[in-house]
Design an enzyme around this catalytic site. Structure first.
Site, PDB file in Angstrom:
ATOM      1  N   LYS A 125      17.816 -14.909   9.943  1.00  0.00           N
ATOM      2  CA  LYS A 125      17.506 -16.206   9.344  1.00  0.00           C
ATOM      3  C   LYS A 125      16.864 -17.056  10.427  1.00  0.00           C
ATOM      4  O   LYS A 125      17.334 -17.076  11.560  1.00  0.00           O
ATOM      5  CB  LYS A 125      18.831 -16.826   8.894  1.00  0.00           C
ATOM      6  CG  LYS A 125      18.685 -17.941   7.903  1.00  0.00           C
ATOM      7  CD  LYS A 125      20.045 -18.334   7.352  1.00  0.00           C
ATOM      8  CE  LYS A 125      19.917 -19.595   6.531  1.00  0.00           C
ATOM      9  NZ  LYS A 125      20.858 -20.608   6.940  1.00  0.00           N
ATOM     10  N   HIS A 167      16.082 -20.491  10.071  1.00  0.00           N
ATOM     11  CA  HIS A 167      16.287 -21.935   9.907  1.00  0.00           C
ATOM     12  C   HIS A 167      17.790 -22.180   9.779  1.00  0.00           C
ATOM     13  O   HIS A 167      18.581 -21.237   9.892  1.00  0.00           O
ATOM     14  CB  HIS A 167      15.549 -22.428   8.661  1.00  0.00           C
ATOM     15  CG  HIS A 167      16.031 -21.769   7.404  1.00  0.00           C
ATOM     16  ND1 HIS A 167      15.609 -20.506   7.038  1.00  0.00           N
ATOM     17  CD2 HIS A 167      16.922 -22.158   6.472  1.00  0.00           C
ATOM     18  CE1 HIS A 167      16.211 -20.166   5.912  1.00  0.00           C
ATOM     19  NE2 HIS A 167      17.022 -21.148   5.553  1.00  0.00           N
TER      20      HIS A 167
END
Ligand code: OMP
Length: 227
Positions: free
Chosen positions: A116, A118
């Site tokens: 991921k 963010h």
């Protein structure tokens, strides 16, 4: 050595659940071996079943690490439980909750399979592993592939794997004469604790006089398990 009460409890639950979690027949394993039994931990899929599994894990963990979750625990005692995605995720949360119910507070975390970029970032969710003594929670060890991958995640997060607790040790040979569990213990320098061992299932079948299944299990044991 006879079966522990928590091993027997899990075997009986696994055989009596609506969709049998433990089945006897003819199964092809991830390793390619043909097995007369298969334990499908994904089928601990109701609140009651998950609670029973977590209670058995908590029993095994407390037997192996009597001080776990206590403030003055020794330096060998794990402080965080790590559950590899995906099957380890509900398991680790349920076990941490069960330990808390027994007055023991431990951290828990798990990884994402997808990276991921963010939000909180990274692949780890939950208690940080950096500088921590980690207990990896897993379902089954056969050839050790899954557990070695989980250990790499712990290392990448800066944690130290001090132990592994698994629902089932199939007690199968690894690359050489040792069992996979013995190999993993040597390689990782970590103790492996099991809730159920293959021999517990064999004892249970013997105690019920299920002779055909005993014979098939004994043949498999002769072929693939350590003496
Ligand atoms: P290894 O990664 O070879 O140690 O095999 C462990 C994996 O095998 C587990 O994570 C399961 O996906 C699968 N498995 C079971 O779930 N139950 C069994 O009884 C046997 C296996 C297996 O394929 O060996």
């Amino acid at each position: 050595m006879s079966a522990t009460s928590y091993a027997t409890a899990i075997i009986e639950t696994a055989l009596s659940s609506e969709q049998p979690i433990l089945r006897f027949g003819d199964f092809t394993l991830k390793s390619g071996r043909q097995s007369p039994y298969f334990f499908n931990f994904g089928l601990f899929n109701s609140g009651v079943l998950l609670l029973e599994l977590a209670a058995a894990f908590a029993d095994a963990i407390l037997a192996a690490y009597p001080q776990i979750g206590q403030k003055d625990a020794s330096h060998e005692t794990p402080r965080v439980l790590f559950g590899p995605a995906y099957k380890g995720i509900p398991l680790v949360a349920a076990i941490a909750t069960e330990l808390a119910r027994r007055g023991r507070d431990v951290g828990y975390s798990y990884n994402r399979k997808e990276k991921k970029d963010h939000g909180e970032g990274g692949s780890l969710v939950g208690a940080p592993l950096k500088g921590e003594r980690v207990l990896i929670v897993d379902d089954v060890i056969t050839a050790g592939t899954a557990i070695r991958e989980a250990h790499k995640v712990v290392q990448a997060e800066g944690g130290q794997t001090v132990g592994i607790v698994e629902a089932l040790d199939r007690e199968e040979r690894g690359q050489g004469e040792l069992s996979t569990v013995q190999e993993v213990e040597q390689e990782l320098g970590a103790k492996v604790t099991s809730v159920v061992r293959m021999r517990d299932i064999l004892f249970w079948l013997e105690s019920k006089g299920r002779n055909d299944e005993v014979a098939a299990m004994a043949r498999y044991r002769e072929q693939w398990c350590v003496k």
